[in-house]
Design a protein around this motif. Sequence first.
Motif, PDB file in Angstrom:
ATOM      1  N   GLU A 129     -20.896   7.788  -6.733  1.00 56.83           N
ATOM      2  CA  GLU A 129     -19.736   7.350  -7.342  1.00 56.83           C
ATOM      3  C   GLU A 129     -19.402   5.878  -7.377  1.00 56.83           C
ATOM      4  O   GLU A 129     -19.066   5.402  -8.509  1.00 56.83           O
ATOM      5  N   ILE A 130     -19.710   5.423  -6.489  1.00 52.82           N
ATOM      6  CA  ILE A 130     -19.603   3.810  -6.408  1.00 52.82           C
ATOM      7  C   ILE A 130     -20.390   3.219  -7.444  1.00 52.82           C
ATOM      8  O   ILE A 130     -19.995   2.317  -8.196  1.00 52.82           O
ATOM      9  N   GLY A 131     -21.423   3.434  -7.237  1.00 55.14           N
ATOM     10  CA  GLY A 131     -22.726   2.939  -8.297  1.00 55.14           C
ATOM     11  C   GLY A 131     -22.629   3.147  -9.826  1.00 55.14           C
ATOM     12  O   GLY A 131     -22.614   2.339 -10.588  1.00 55.14           O
ATOM     13  N   SER A 132     -22.297   4.528  -9.854  1.00 55.19           N
ATOM     14  CA  SER A 132     -22.194   4.826 -11.121  1.00 55.19           C
ATOM     15  C   SER A 132     -21.028   4.340 -11.890  1.00 55.19           C
ATOM     16  O   SER A 132     -20.892   3.750 -13.214  1.00 55.19           O
ATOM     17  N   ILE A 133     -19.809   4.037 -11.011  1.00 59.29           N
ATOM     18  CA  ILE A 133     -18.484   3.281 -11.905  1.00 59.29           C
ATOM     19  C   ILE A 133     -18.753   2.024 -11.955  1.00 59.29           C
ATOM     20  O   ILE A 133     -18.375   1.305 -13.120  1.00 59.29           O
ATOM     21  N   ASP A 134     -19.352   1.457 -11.022  1.00 63.46           N
ATOM     22  CA  ASP A 134     -19.370  -0.024 -11.231  1.00 63.46           C
ATOM     23  C   ASP A 134     -20.619  -0.531 -12.135  1.00 63.46           C
ATOM     24  O   ASP A 134     -20.451  -1.574 -12.730  1.00 63.46           O
ATOM     25  N   LEU A 135     -21.687   0.423 -12.369  1.00 63.95           N
ATOM     26  CA  LEU A 135     -22.591   0.040 -13.432  1.00 63.95           C
ATOM     27  C   LEU A 135     -21.960   0.528 -14.732  1.00 63.95           C
ATOM     28  O   LEU A 135     -22.415  -0.189 -15.614  1.00 63.95           O
ATOM     29  N   TYR A 136     -21.589   1.516 -14.852  1.00 64.11           N
ATOM     30  CA  TYR A 136     -21.446   2.111 -16.492  1.00 64.11           C
ATOM     31  C   TYR A 136     -19.964   1.901 -16.562  1.00 64.11           C
ATOM     32  O   TYR A 136     -19.629   2.019 -17.883  1.00 64.11           O
ATOM     33  N   GLY A 137     -19.147   1.692 -15.617  1.00 63.48           N
ATOM     34  CA  GLY A 137     -17.560   1.627 -16.158  1.00 63.48           C
ATOM     35  C   GLY A 137     -17.282   0.165 -16.744  1.00 63.48           C
ATOM     36  O   GLY A 137     -16.325   0.410 -17.497  1.00 63.48           O
ATOM     37  N   PRO A 138     -18.082  -0.998 -16.741  1.00 61.19           N
ATOM     38  CA  PRO A 138     -17.424  -2.240 -17.516  1.00 61.19           C
ATOM     39  C   PRO A 138     -17.628  -1.651 -19.071  1.00 61.19           C
ATOM     40  O   PRO A 138     -16.646  -2.438 -19.792  1.00 61.19           O
ATOM     41  N   ALA A 139     -18.288  -0.916 -19.424  1.00 55.67           N
ATOM     42  CA  ALA A 139     -18.209  -0.276 -20.961  1.00 55.67           C
ATOM     43  C   ALA A 139     -17.055   0.021 -21.194  1.00 55.67           C
ATOM     44  O   ALA A 139     -16.543   0.295 -22.507  1.00 55.67           O
ATOM     45  N   TYR A 140     -16.257   0.898 -20.226  1.00 54.34           N
ATOM     46  CA  TYR A 140     -15.141   1.656 -20.603  1.00 54.34           C
ATOM     47  C   TYR A 140     -13.982   0.685 -20.140  1.00 54.34           C
ATOM     48  O   TYR A 140     -12.797   1.363 -20.031  1.00 54.34           O
ATOM     49  N   GLY A 141     -14.152  -0.549 -19.681  1.00 51.39           N
ATOM     50  CA  GLY A 141     -12.994  -0.988 -19.079  1.00 51.39           C
ATOM     51  C   GLY A 141     -12.523  -1.005 -17.794  1.00 51.39           C
ATOM     52  O   GLY A 141     -11.340  -1.351 -17.348  1.00 51.39           O
ATOM     53  N   LEU A 142     -13.367  -0.373 -17.043  1.00 55.06           N
ATOM     54  CA  LEU A 142     -12.951  -0.152 -15.585  1.00 55.06           C
ATOM     55  C   LEU A 142     -13.147  -1.040 -14.687  1.00 55.06           C
ATOM     56  O   LEU A 142     -14.220  -1.845 -14.643  1.00 55.06           O
ATOM     57  N   PRO A 143     -12.250  -1.308 -13.651  1.00 56.68           N
ATOM     58  CA  PRO A 143     -12.460  -2.380 -12.596  1.00 56.68           C
ATOM     59  C   PRO A 143     -13.575  -1.847 -11.711  1.00 56.68           C
ATOM     60  O   PRO A 143     -13.753  -0.742 -11.510  1.00 56.68           O
ATOM     61  N   ARG A 144     -14.134  -2.711 -10.607  1.00 56.58           N
ATOM     62  CA  ARG A 144     -14.795  -2.303  -9.774  1.00 56.58           C
ATOM     63  C   ARG A 144     -14.284  -1.488  -8.744  1.00 56.58           C
ATOM     64  O   ARG A 144     -13.022  -1.575  -8.568  1.00 56.58           O
ATOM     65  N   VAL A 145     -15.064  -0.565  -8.111  1.00 57.88           N
ATOM     66  CA  VAL A 145     -14.502   0.398  -7.012  1.00 57.88           C
ATOM     67  C   VAL A 145     -14.110  -0.395  -5.832  1.00 57.88           C
ATOM     68  O   VAL A 145     -14.889  -1.372  -5.304  1.00 57.88           O
TER      69      VAL A 145
END
Length: 433
Positions: free
Chosen positions: A416-432
């Motif tokens: 969860e941590i790695g996927s959100i941190d790596l793919y999240g910026p494309a969706y405007g997500l902050p780091r976990v």
Amino acid sequence: MHIHMNKNRSISAFLSSDIGILILLALARVLLQIPTNGQYGFHQDELVTMDIASRGLAWGYVAWPPVTPFLARIALTLFGLSPIGLRSFAVIAEGIVMLLAGLMVRDLGGSRWAQIIGAVAVATTPMSIVQGGLFQYETLDYMCWVLLAFTVIRLLKTENPRWWLAIGAAIGLGMMTKYTIAFSVAGIIAGVRASRERHYLKGRWLWLGAWLALVIWLPNIIWQFQNHWVSLYFLASIHTRDIQNGLTSSFLMDQILFNLNPVMLYLVMAGLYYFLFAKAGQRYRMLGWMYVVPFILLLLVQGKGYYLAATYPMLAAGGAAWWDEHLTSMTDEHRAHFLRQRAQTVLRVGAIVVIALTLPVAPLDSVWWDVVSKVNNNLTAEVGWPGVAQQVARAYNSLPADERSGAAILAAGSGEIGSIDLYGPAYGLPRVI
């Protein structure tokens, strides 16, 4: 024209030599596996490694020494978020192991046939195929153990004490990759004390090799000191968790499962006999200690079964050399030829079965996938991580703007941590958090 023809002859002669053929085999193994490594996605452990590497390089990390994140950073820079790009380092490492296995057979006196049998047997075990499809520090550690065994064989064969420098370099590189290579070092220490190689203790080259290993490892030691030896506490907690969860209870059975290739299993048993008991292997007794000591220590501390897997290419090399000598000395040449042919057939069939069950090529939602995902459960941890980031993004973007600006994402699992941190910026997500 004459110079050009001589150059072509030299290249042709090299490629048809023992070393040239081993290089071509290792290169073929690398090129055949690289395209298969993009079938699914990143493994959850790879996601964390990439995430850590993207934040910045250091001489140490809580979970790892620096080599693995350093290579992940190179892969991220060169290839972006590409499983094939990242895992190319793992496949190359397994290709190097295959090459080293053949060279060890060669140094132990094995013929070209024995070199090829030993190299291919090592390269077609479940461990080798799985590690070639997964970038993790276990894969690089595996290579370092085999490199260390190769340098020890070179020392014992040539009796040139300068090889202690290469041994020290291999140990230093191994400690910068994964600390478990210390078990192999314990085997070397016991082997020196218990064999004729104890005379090296009175010379300077062994100690220069030890100092070289320390110098290479020193930046990580300093980092650990500055960070209160945090990795020791972390790894101890992980080890306690593994014992409590029963992940170390199959240590003895795993030694067979990791070498399921029938030819490899035979070579390993023959190699253990060769290094420990055979008169012809007396010169290489230290290699026997490099297996026995880690085996006993890992059994006592309840290590995971795969921790010992890196010793088997060394044993297989000894087994291939012993078997080759045994077949060559047979008076019945037809029987010797028959046994060689049967070994090649068994090796081919075993390789096909192992590759079919471990290589990441099965289509999802197929019967084949149902089988291979049970045999190689790492594959199930490679599916669906971009979708996790998309789901979190939908929830995050559904918040009112005033709440979104102060919202945070909390996760505990590595995937969860790695996927959100790596793919999240494309969706405007902050780091976990």
